[in-house]
Design an enzyme around this catalytic site. Structure first.
Site, PDB file in Angstrom:
ATOM      1  N   HIS A  16       3.645   9.869 -13.211  1.00 12.01           N
ATOM      2  CA  HIS A  16       3.096   8.569 -13.630  1.00 12.01           C
ATOM      3  C   HIS A  16       2.494   8.775 -15.019  1.00 12.01           C
ATOM      4  O   HIS A  16       1.590   9.589 -15.199  1.00 12.01           O
ATOM      5  CB  HIS A  16       2.033   8.101 -12.641  1.00 12.01           C
ATOM      6  CG  HIS A  16       1.093   7.063 -13.187  1.00 12.01           C
ATOM      7  ND1 HIS A  16       1.530   5.895 -13.764  1.00 12.01           N
ATOM      8  CD2 HIS A  16      -0.263   7.026 -13.251  1.00 12.01           C
ATOM      9  CE1 HIS A  16       0.477   5.184 -14.154  1.00 12.01           C
ATOM     10  NE2 HIS A  16      -0.619   5.857 -13.855  1.00 12.01           N
ATOM     11  N   TYR A  21      -0.719  -1.146 -16.508  1.00 11.97           N
ATOM     12  CA  TYR A  21      -2.113  -1.529 -16.376  1.00 11.97           C
ATOM     13  C   TYR A  21      -2.850  -1.108 -17.635  1.00 11.97           C
ATOM     14  O   TYR A  21      -2.476  -0.160 -18.327  1.00 11.97           O
ATOM     15  CB  TYR A  21      -2.777  -0.919 -15.130  1.00 11.97           C
ATOM     16  CG  TYR A  21      -2.846   0.588 -15.104  1.00 11.97           C
ATOM     17  CD1 TYR A  21      -3.848   1.279 -15.775  1.00 11.97           C
ATOM     18  CD2 TYR A  21      -1.919   1.331 -14.372  1.00 11.97           C
ATOM     19  CE1 TYR A  21      -3.930   2.660 -15.743  1.00 11.97           C
ATOM     20  CE2 TYR A  21      -1.989   2.716 -14.335  1.00 11.97           C
ATOM     21  CZ  TYR A  21      -2.992   3.376 -15.021  1.00 11.97           C
ATOM     22  OH  TYR A  21      -3.061   4.744 -14.993  1.00 11.97           O
ATOM     23  N   ASP A  69       4.375   0.883  23.346  1.00 13.44           N
ATOM     24  CA  ASP A  69       4.857  -0.237  24.150  1.00 13.44           C
ATOM     25  C   ASP A  69       6.306   0.083  24.469  1.00 13.44           C
ATOM     26  O   ASP A  69       7.146   0.100  23.558  1.00 13.44           O
ATOM     27  CB  ASP A  69       4.723  -1.544  23.363  1.00 13.44           C
ATOM     28  CG  ASP A  69       5.230  -2.742  24.128  1.00 13.44           C
ATOM     29  OD1 ASP A  69       4.649  -3.062  25.178  1.00 13.44           O
ATOM     30  OD2 ASP A  69       6.212  -3.370  23.662  1.00 13.44           O
TER      31      ASP A  69
END
Length: 833
Positions: A224, A255, A546
Site C-alpha cells: 500500500h 485518502y 445450524d
C-alpha cells in the site's frame, strides 16, 4: 521479569497493536506467565503498525468489522490515544453518489452519525478542497486518528505491571515445536520456551511463522503506497496532530489526511504488488523498517495527479515537497477479514493475523476471550481461521484474491459480487451438466454452485407478470428474473438442485452419540434412519451452527452443513470429541441432489428401482434405496417447503443419478433449479432461518423462533442459557416483513438487498433491550406470494403481525408490514409433508 523464561502459559509472537492488546486482555482475564516475543526493537519492532496511517472510519457493511472497529475505538479512547477529526468520503461520479447514499443509510443502521454534504458543504469543512471536482460527499463526524504505537506500549506495560508478562525483544522465532498435533513450545534465537499455547500476531510474517508448526494461513503481504507532503503552510501552528477532517477520494482510491504540518496521501489504486514473506528484509537489512519498502513513483503518479486536482493549492504549493514515501506492507486475506482463532491443523496454535489498526484491539480482546474459554464480546465467527478449507489456504489463492481485491478496497462492491481469480477450482460431479444448461455460477468455499440456469429463460414468458423484475441496475446486478421463474416452476412441478457443495462430516465410534448429544439442542438418541435438524449453541446460548444430522447406525452419524460453514463446524465438533469417536470430512466423496416439488414423488416412482428398498416417505426419515443401479441415501427433508428428498450418492455416481431423474422428470415439468431459489426465494417464503444471517451467536433459539416444545434431559452446551431464555420474554423476535411500496422518489421501483435499517413510522432507529439494532438480515423475492420479503429481528412490542414500519434503502424510507413470525407461504407445511 527480564530473565529469559523457559516456560510460559502462552507465547504471543508479534508486538504490534494486536499482540500488545492480546497480552493486556489475557492479563485482565487472569493469565500469568505470558511471554511476548518480537525479533525487532520496541516500541516499534518494524511491522505494519509502525507505518500505518492510523485513522479509523467507523462505517462498515460487515457487522463483524463494524463491531470490531467499534470495540477497538472504545479501547483507544479509554487509553487516551484517540483524536476525533471527522471524515468525508467524496464522490466524483453519479454512481459514487448513490453508493454514498447506501453508506450513510448503513451508518444510520449501526447508529453512526452521518450526513450527506453538497460540494460547498464539503469545502466548508475542508477549505483546501476544490468543490468543482466533486458532486458531493458523505460526512462521518466520529472518524478519528489514533497513536497505535502509544496504545500498544500502554497495553504492554499494563500487562507487565500486573505481573503477567515477560517481554522478549530482538528474538527471532526459529521454530514452533509440536507433538501429536499439539503445540509444545517455541525455539527463538535467544533460547527455547515450553508452552501449550502459541499465538501468531505477526502481521505480514504470519503465514511464514505458522508454517513452522505445519499450519497454513490464507494471508499474503501486499503493498500500500503512501507519501507525506510538507511543510503545508495552512497547517503551520496546528495544535495537535490533526485539525481538519480526513478525506477519502474514493473514486480515485485515495485518502488525504493531515499529520501535523504534513499531508499524508495514500493509494489503493496502484497496481497490486504482492510481496513473498521470505523477501521481507530483516531489521538490520532494511533502510527504514522491514515493512517500509522503497517507493515506486511510477505506480503512484496517476493518483498524485488526482490528489493535486482535488487539493490544488495545498498539494501544489511550491514550498511543499514529498518528505516521506514508502511502499508499505499490509496483510490481506481472500475475503478481507482477519484470521482469528485456533488453527484447524495444530492444537494450541492460535492466530490473530491480518488485523488492521482500526480493529486491532478488538481482535486482541476476542482472541483472549476465546483462549480463556469465553464467548467473545464481539461475534467473530466470520473471521474464524477455520473458515478456509485447505484449498483456500494455498499461497497461490491468497495472492490471486489479494491482487483482485486490492483495487476494490475503495471500490463500489455489490453485496453479491463474485471474484474471478483462480476459478473454477472445486467443481461438483454435475458441473459439466450445469454448464450445458447455461448455469451462472456463484462461488462458495471455492465450490462452483449454479445460481440460476439460462436454459430456463423460456419460463420467463410462461410466468410473465409474476417475476417481480428489478428495473434499477444495482438490484438487477448479479440477479436474474430466471430465478423467480425457476421458483414458480418448482412450485408447479418439480426442481432438481445440485447441492454437492454441502459439507458432509461423518462422526463415528462408540462415543459418537454422547459427543453429538453434548453439542445438539435436539434429541439425537433416535432410531437409526432418522434425520434431525438442530442448532449447536455456545455457552451463552447463541448459535454456532445450524445443520442436519442423520443417524446411519448405532455409532454412525452423518452431519450435513452448508458449504461455507463446514470448516468451522468440523473444528467445533472435532475439538469436542472423545478419544472413542472420530470425525471424517467426506464432502468430496459424496454428491447431493435435491428433488422437490408436487411432482417429485411421481418422478421418483418413474425411475427404475432395482432393489427392494423403497425411498423414505415420512418426513424426517433417512434410508438407502436403489435407483438405476445406484445406491442412494435419501433424506426426506426440505429447505424449500416442497415435498421431496435430499439424495446423497457417491460422487462417481452423481452424473448417472442426475440423468435418471432428468429423463424421468421431463413429462412432469422438472426444471433445474439454482441456489437463488434454494437459498433465497423458497427459503424466505417459508421463513427458514440461515446461519450467518438470522442465526448468529448474538441471538438465541427463543428469539429466532426455534424453541422446541420440550428440552431434552441430556446435557448440551448452552443448555443452561437456553433454559433461562425460555423462562423470560425475548428481547427480540425474528419476523418476516413484506414491502408495501417499492416506488422511489424518482419513480423507479427499488428492491432491498439486505442490511438495511428498520425504522419506526417517524423514522426512529429500532434497538432492542440488549442494544442490538434492527436491520434486514435477509431479503429477496417471494414469487409465490407476489411480495418482496425481508427478515429482521424486531423489539417484541413491534413484532405483531400487521405492524407497519419503515425500511430505509439508498437514503429513502419504504413502507413495510410485519407479515409473519414464520412462513408466509404454506404456513402449515402441508405441501412438504
Amino acid at each position: 521479569m527480564s530473565d529469559m523464561p523457559t516456560r510460559a502459559s502462552a507465547v504471543v509472537i508479534g508486538a504490534g497493536i494486536v499482540g500488545n492488546s492480546l497480552v493486556y486482555h489475557l492479563s485482565e482475564l487472569g493469565w500469568r506467565d505470558v511471554v511476548l516475543v518480537d525479533k525487532g526493537p520496541l516500541p516499534n519492532p518494524g511491522g505494519s503498525t509502525g507505518h500505518a496511517s492510523n485513522f479509523i472510519f467507523p462505517i462498515e457493511y460487515s457487522r463483524l468489522m463494524f463491531e470490531l472497529t467499534r470495540d477497538s475505538t472504545e479501547q483507544y479512547k479509554a487509553l487516551g490515544v484517540f483524536t476525533e477529526s471527522g471524515g468525508i468520503e467524496v464522490a466524483r461520479t453519479p454512481e459514487r453518489m448513490q453508493e454514498l447514499k447506501r453508506r450513510v443509510t448503513k451508518a444510520k443502521g449501526w447508529g453512526i452519525p452521518a450526513e450527506h454534504l453538497t460540494p460547498e458543504g464539503v469545502q466548508k469543512l475542508v477549505p483546501y478542497l476544490d468543490p468543482g471536482v466533486i458532486l458531493g460527499g458523505g460526512y462521518f463526524p466520529t472518524v478519528g486518528v489514533v497513536d497505535s504505537l502509544r496504545a500498544g506500549t500502554l497495553m504492554r506495560e499494563r500487562a507487565q505491571a500486573a505481573g503477567a508478562l515477560s517481554v522478549l525483544s530482538g528474538a527471532e522465532v526459529l521454530d514452533i515445536t509440536t507433538e501429536a498435533g499439539r503445540v509444545t513450545g517455541i525455539v527463538t534465537s535467544k533460547g527455547e520456551i515450553a508452552t501449550d499455547n502459541v499465538v501468531i500476531c505477526c502481521g505480514v510474517w504470519s503465514a511464514k511463522v505458522a508454517a513452522l508448526a505445519g499450519a497454513r494461513l490464507a494471508l499474503t503481504p501486499t503493498v500500500h503506497q503512501m507519501i507525506s507532503v510538507g511543510p503545508i503552510g495552512l497547517f503551520a501552528g496546528t495544535t495537535g496532530e490533526i485539525s481538519y477532517p480526513i478525506v477519502r477520494d474514493v473514486d480515485e482510491g485515495m485518502y488525504e489526511r493531515q499529520h501535523g504540518g504534513d499531508m499524508e496521501v495514500g493509494s489503493y489504486m496502484h497496481r497490486p504488488i504482492i510481496v513473498p514473506p521470505e523477501t521481507i528484509p530483516s531489521n538490520e537489512e532494511a533502510v527504514l523498517s522491514p515493512t517500509e519498502f522503497p517507493f515506486t513513483a511510477d505506480d503512484f503518479d496517476p493518483q498524485l495527479a488526482a490528489s493535486l486536482e482535488l487539493m490544488p493549492e495545498l498539494l501544489g504549493d511550491e514550498k511543499a515537497g514529498i518528505r516521506y514515501a514508502i511502499n508499505g506492507l499490509i496483510s490481506m486475506t481472500p475475503d478481507g477479514h482477519p484470521l482469528l482463532g485456533e488453527t484447524p491443523e495444530v492444537k494450541g496454535l492460535w492466530t490473530a493475523a491480518a488485523s488492521w489498526i482500526k480493529e486491532g484491539p478488538g481482535c486482541g480482546r476476542a482472541i483472549a476471550e476465546l483462549m480463556s474459554g469465553k464467548v467473545p464480546t464481539v461475534d467473530v465467527h466470520e473471521a474464524d481461521v477455520a473458515r478456509f478449507y485447505p484449498s483456500a489456504r494455498s499461497t497461490g489463492f491468497a495472492r490471486a484474491r489479494a491482487a483482485e481485491a486490492f483495487n476494490k478496497m475503495y471500490g463500489i462492491v455489490h453485496p453479491a459480487e463474485q471474484y474471478e481469480s483462480l476459478r473454477p477450482l472445486r467443481t461438483t460431479p454435475l458441473y459439466e451438466r450445469a454448464k450445458d444448461l447455461g448455469a451462472v455460477f456463484y462461488e462458495t468455499a471455492r465450490w462452483e454452485r449454479p445460481y440460476w440456469y439460462a436454459s430456463n429463460e423460456p419460463l420467463l414468458e410462461k410466468y410473465a407478470g409474476r417475476l417481480m423484475e428489478r428495473p434499477a441496475e444495482w438490484e438487477s446486478r448479479w440477479w436474474s428474473p430466471v430465478i423467480n421463474a425457476e421458483h414458480l416452476a418448482m412450485r408447479d412441478g418439480a426442481g432438481l438442485v445440485d447441492l454437492s457443495a454441502f459439507s458432509i462430516l461423518d462422526v463415528a465410534g462408540p462415543g459418537a452419540l454422547g459427543a453429538l448429544q453434548n453439542l445438539a439442542v435436539a434429541q439425537l438418541d433416535v432410531p437409526v434412519g432418522r434425520t434431525v435438524y438442530t442448532p449447536f449453541l455456545n455457552d451463552a446460548g447463541g448459535f454456532v451452527a445450524d445443520l442436519t444430522i442423520m443417524r446411519l447406525g448405532a455409532s454412525h452419524f452423518r452431519v450435513v452443513t452448508g458449504g461455507a460453514d463446514g470448516g468451522r463446524d468440523a473444528k467445533w465438533i472435532s475439538d469436542r470429541l472423545p478419544d472413542n469417536a472420530q470425525l471424517a470430512d467426506v464432502s468430496s466423496a459424496w454428491a447431493t441432489i435435491g428433488l422437490w416439488g408436487p411432482r417429485a414423488g411421481d418422478i421418483l416412482a418413474a425411475v427404475n428401482r432395482d432393489g427392494d428398498q423403497k425411498p423414505p416417505l415420512p418426513f424426517g426419515t433417512t434410508g438407502i434405496f436403489e435407483l438405476g443401479g445406484a445406491a442412494v441415501l435419501g433424506s426426506r427433508i426440505s429447505y424449500v417447503g416442497e415435498f421431496g428428498w435430499e439424495l446423497h450418492v457417491p460422487a462417481d455416481q452423481a452424473g448417472h443419478l442426475w440423468d435418471l431423474l432428468w429423463d424421468a422428470g421431463q413429462p412432469h415439468g422438472l426444471v433445474p433449479v439454482g441456489i437463488g431459489v434454494y437459498g433465497t426465494t423458497a427459503r424466505l417464503e417459508k421463513g427458514y432461518r440461515a446461519f450467518g444471517a438470522e442465526l448468529t451467536p448474538e441471538y438465541n433459539p427463543v428469539e429466532a423462533g426455534l424453541a422446541r416444545p420440550k428440552v431434552k434431559a441430556a446435557p448440551f452446551i448452552g443448555k443452561e442459557a437456553y433454559l433461562a431464555a425460555r423462562a423470560t420474554a425475548p428481547a427480540a423476535v425474528l419476523c418476516t416483513l413484506t414491502v408495501d411500496s417499492h416506488t422511489s422518489a424518482d419513480g423507479t421501483p427499488r428492491y432491498m438487498l439486505g442490511g438495511e435499517p428498520v425504522l419506526t413510522l417517524d423514522g426512529a432507529r429500532l434497538v432492542d433491550s440488549h442494544g442490538r439494532p434492527s436491520y434486514v438480515t435477509s431479503a429477496g423475492s417471494g414469487p409465490s406470494v407476489g411480495r418482496h420479503l425481508l427478515m429482521a429481528y424486531l423489539p417484541p412490542d413491534l413484532s405483531a403481525v400487521g405492524t407497519p414500519l419503515l425500511v430505509e434503502y439508498m437514503g429513502e424510507p419504504y413502507p413495510v408490514t410485519v407479515a409473519s413470525q414464520g412462513a408466509v407461504f404454506d404456513p402449515d407445511g402441508s405441501r412438504m409433508r
